[in-house]
Design a protein around this motif. Structure first.
Motif, short mmCIF file in Angstrom:
data_model
loop_
_atom_site.label_atom_id
_atom_site.label_comp_id
_atom_site.label_asym_id
_atom_site.label_seq_id
_atom_site.Cartn_x
_atom_site.Cartn_y
_atom_site.Cartn_z
N LEU A 28 49.75 55.09 31.57
CA LEU A 28 50.73 54.11 31.08
C LEU A 28 52.04 54.24 31.87
O LEU A 28 52.64 53.23 32.28
N LYS A 29 52.42 55.47 32.11
CA LYS A 29 53.66 55.73 32.87
C LYS A 29 53.55 55.11 34.27
O LYS A 29 54.48 54.43 34.74
N THR A 30 52.41 55.31 34.91
CA THR A 30 52.20 54.76 36.26
C THR A 30 52.18 53.23 36.20
O THR A 30 52.77 52.55 37.05
N LEU A 31 51.46 52.67 35.22
CA LEU A 31 51.34 51.21 35.11
C LEU A 31 52.71 50.56 34.83
O LEU A 31 52.98 49.44 35.27
N ARG A 32 53.57 51.28 34.12
CA ARG A 32 54.91 50.73 33.83
C ARG A 32 55.72 50.54 35.10
O ARG A 32 56.62 49.70 35.15
N LYS A 33 55.38 51.33 36.12
CA LYS A 33 56.14 51.23 37.38
C LYS A 33 55.45 50.34 38.40
O LYS A 33 55.88 50.24 39.55
N SER A 34 54.36 49.69 37.98
CA SER A 34 53.56 48.91 38.93
C SER A 34 54.37 47.78 39.56
O SER A 34 55.12 47.07 38.90
N GLN A 35 54.18 47.63 40.88
CA GLN A 35 54.83 46.53 41.62
C GLN A 35 53.83 45.45 42.00
O GLN A 35 54.14 44.57 42.79
N LEU A 36 52.61 45.57 41.47
CA LEU A 36 51.55 44.64 41.88
C LEU A 36 51.94 43.20 41.57
O LEU A 36 52.45 42.90 40.49
N GLU A 37 51.64 42.34 42.52
CA GLU A 37 51.90 40.90 42.31
C GLU A 37 50.61 40.11 42.29
O GLU A 37 50.45 39.19 41.50
N ASP A 38 49.68 40.46 43.19
CA ASP A 38 48.43 39.70 43.31
C ASP A 38 47.23 40.63 43.19
O ASP A 38 47.15 41.63 43.89
N ILE A 39 46.32 40.26 42.31
CA ILE A 39 45.09 41.04 42.12
C ILE A 39 43.93 40.10 42.41
O ILE A 39 43.84 39.02 41.80
N TRP A 40 43.09 40.48 43.36
CA TRP A 40 41.97 39.62 43.75
C TRP A 40 40.67 40.21 43.23
O TRP A 40 40.40 41.39 43.43
N LEU A 41 39.89 39.36 42.59
CA LEU A 41 38.52 39.74 42.23
C LEU A 41 37.61 39.08 43.24
O LEU A 41 37.66 37.85 43.40
N VAL A 42 36.81 39.88 43.93
CA VAL A 42 36.03 39.34 45.05
C VAL A 42 34.53 39.43 44.74
O VAL A 42 33.99 40.54 44.57
N GLY A 43 33.86 38.28 44.68
CA GLY A 43 32.42 38.26 44.41
C GLY A 43 31.66 37.80 45.63
O GLY A 43 32.06 36.83 46.27
N ARG A 44 30.58 38.49 45.95
CA ARG A 44 29.87 38.10 47.18
C ARG A 44 29.06 36.81 46.98
O ARG A 44 28.69 36.16 47.93
N ARG A 45 28.76 36.49 45.71
CA ARG A 45 28.02 35.25 45.45
C ARG A 45 28.92 34.26 44.69
O ARG A 45 30.11 34.46 44.57
N GLY A 46 28.32 33.23 44.14
CA GLY A 46 29.11 32.18 43.51
C GLY A 46 29.39 32.44 42.03
O GLY A 46 28.93 33.43 41.48
N PRO A 47 30.12 31.53 41.38
CA PRO A 47 30.46 31.72 39.97
C PRO A 47 29.24 31.80 39.06
O PRO A 47 29.26 32.51 38.05
N LEU A 48 28.18 31.11 39.43
CA LEU A 48 26.98 31.10 38.60
C LEU A 48 26.30 32.47 38.60
O LEU A 48 25.61 32.84 37.65
N GLN A 49 26.49 33.22 39.69
CA GLN A 49 25.81 34.51 39.82
C GLN A 49 26.69 35.68 39.36
O GLN A 49 26.26 36.84 39.43
N ALA A 50 27.88 35.39 38.90
CA ALA A 50 28.78 36.48 38.49
C ALA A 50 28.14 37.28 37.35
O ALA A 50 27.46 36.72 36.50
N ALA A 51 28.36 38.61 37.35
CA ALA A 51 27.68 39.48 36.38
C ALA A 51 28.50 39.68 35.10
O ALA A 51 28.03 40.29 34.15
N PHE A 52 29.74 39.14 35.07
CA PHE A 52 30.57 39.39 33.88
C PHE A 52 30.12 38.55 32.69
O PHE A 52 29.36 37.59 32.83
N SER A 53 30.59 38.93 31.49
CA SER A 53 30.22 38.18 30.28
C SER A 53 31.39 37.32 29.81
O SER A 53 32.55 37.65 30.06
#
Ligand code: NAP
Length: 461
Positions: free
Chosen positions: A180-205
């Motif tokens: 939590l301490k580390t995340l509070r100091k986060s400077q992240l602006e952009d987070i990319w989720l990269v899938g090698r296939r298309g949206p239909l093949q994504a494994a998430f629920s």
């Protein structure tokens, strides 16, 4: 003569507890279960893997605690298979052993730059923010602007969501304090989720995906045209796809229709892209990716095929989240490719002996079938293993008429000076963590060092 069948379960995650529960459900068998766990705390990935902002999922431990209350159950925490007890010890002390050790390793991408500082496995990051003692010293530099999460499964979504969330929301969870301490100091602006296939093949629920619609501090971005499916994917969506895939597509469409509203961060869903190289001067600075197209294979599946379109982006962090992988156990067979122990309905097979079945050794959970499914999937998996085991017992009983008397493992553990802890000890620690949490309006404050945990056991016993 011992009239009980004594079973050792190695690992205290969902598969281990479901196996124990199924064993105790058998009216016609008298069974004792000893469960061994490397850490002083039980519950495997429910404690060390399930995201801290998914507390409801963690309530499944109530079922496991009820199983642990059975008078024929004993928990031996802080006992490591291969170090404190070996396979030969187990076979000497138990009628049978069920290995439910999960898939603790991660899969590598196999691309240049993967070992640069700033390139991590999702497994490491997840274990770190969940306070796993082996990962508490790991360092994640969140002072960078761009993070890439490779993979489109539920673990990838967990990682991206934890990075994208407002730390004050996480402050109400049982996330490790240092994280939590580390995340509070986060400077992240952009987070990319990269899938090698298309949206239909994504494994998430869909349940996990939907959470991205409601991130207070992050806009969700999807490339224009990304949801325009190729003809084959469209045909699959209309004819074969299950309801989860259809829901995923609906949610992604909702996301794509949402205009960016200038929130602090952006989460980008990038489909049809594979990383080729991570580069930088001693640390991650760039990621080079190739855009893919989908091609139909003979088995009907759509697989990624590289095009000639290459993109390079600035990057500060890369998390590979392309699946967990099992680790071999001493003296047991192992299939390196699948990361599992070869088995037939949970009964261990010996590939070197022409696939003969081992009589007293069984597996359940991820080490049996590979890292797939949700927590509940392990129930039916463990039930199958237990019934396979009981069939063998039945045969033995018919042949010999009795079960053997085995010495108590406690004598061996004491002789070896193993500092084992019981389920009663865990309940003391559990109460300690919950009490500390109540003072801060959190479900618990986790202890993350084994030494600290052992100290609490000594104080409170
Ligand atoms: P997963 O569901 O198997 O997803 C792995 C992802 O990595 C897939 O998108 C896969 O794409 C991709 N991938 C594999 N090899 C790749 C490569 N060489 N290059 C690029 N991408 C690659 O694994 P997971 O996310 O680790 O999850 C493990 C299990 O835990 C799953 O069953 C998951 O549902 C479960 N889990 C559930 C929850 C929850 O219910 N909240 C949370 C966390 C985990 P392809 O499809 O193209 O192979």
């Amino acid at each position: 003569m011992n009239s009980f069948w004594k079973i050792a379960v190695i690992g205290s995650g969902p598969a281990g507890f479901y196996a124990a529960g199924e064993l105790f459900r058998q009216q016609s068998w008298d069974i004792k279960v000893d469960m061994f766990e490397r850490l002083p705390t039980p519950f495997g990935l429910v404690r060390g893997g399930v995201a801290p902002d998914h507390q409801k999922i963690k309530s499944v431990t109530k079922i496991y605690s009820r199983i642990a209350e059975n008078e024929n159950f004993r928990f031996f925490g802080n006992v490591e298979f291969g170090r404190d007890i070996k396979q030969s010890d187990l076979l000497e002390h138990y009628d049978a052993v069920i290995y439910t050790v999960g898939s603790p390793a991660d899969r590598a991408l196999g691309i240049p730059g993967e070992d640069l500082s700033g390139s991590h496995s999702a497994t490491e990051f997840v274990a770190w923010y969940n306070g796993h003692p082996d990962f508490r010293e790991h360092k994640f530099d969140l002072s960078v602007k761009y993070a890439f999460v490779i993979g489109m499964g539920n673990v990838a979504l967990d990682v991206a969501r934890i990075l994208a969330k407002n730390p004050e929301e996480l402050a109400e969870t049982d996330i490790a304090d240092y994280a939590l301490k580390t995340l509070r100091k986060s400077q992240l602006e952009d987070i990319w989720l990269v899938g090698r296939r298309g949206p239909l093949q994504a494994a998430f629920s869909p349940v996990e995906l939907r959470e991205f619609l409601e991130l207070p501090e992050a806009d969700v971005m999807i490339e224009e045209n990304a949801l325009e499916l190729d003809a084959e994917s469209q045909h699959i969506l209309e004819t074969i796809s299950g309801k989860d895939t259809k829901k995923n597509i609906e949610i992604l469409k909702q996301m794509s229709a949402m205009a960016a509203s200038g929130k602090k961060r952006k989460v980008h869903f990038l489909f049809l892209a594979s990383p080729l190289e991570i580069s930088g001067d001693g640390k991650v600075e760039k990621i080079r990716m190739v855009r893919n197209q989908l091609v139909k294979k003979e088995d009907g599946s759509l697989r990624p095929q590289a095009t000639d379109k290459i993109v390079e982006e600035d990057a500060g962090l890369v998390f590979r989240s392309i699946g967990y992988h099992g680790k071999p156990l001493a003296d047991l067979p192992f299939d390196q490719k699948s990361g599992t122990i070869p088995n037939e309905f949970g009964q261990v097979k010996d590939p070197e002996n022409g696939n003969l079945l081992r009589n007293r050794e069984y597996v359940a959970g991820w080490i049996k079938r590979g890292p797939s499914g949700v927590i509940g999937t392990n129930k039916q998996d463990a039930v199958e293993t237990v019934h396979r085991m009981l069939e063998t017992f039945l045969k033995e009983k018919m042949e010999s008429g009795k079960n053997v008397s085995n010495p108590d493992i406690v004598l061996l553990l004491e002789k070896r000076k193993v500092e084992f802890v019981s389920f009663a000890d865990w309940k003391l620690l559990d109460a300690h963590e919950i009490e500390a949490g109540q003072k801060q309006g959190r479900p618990r404050v986790k202890l993350t060092s084994t030494a600290e945990m052992l100290e609490i056991f000594c104080q409170k016993r």
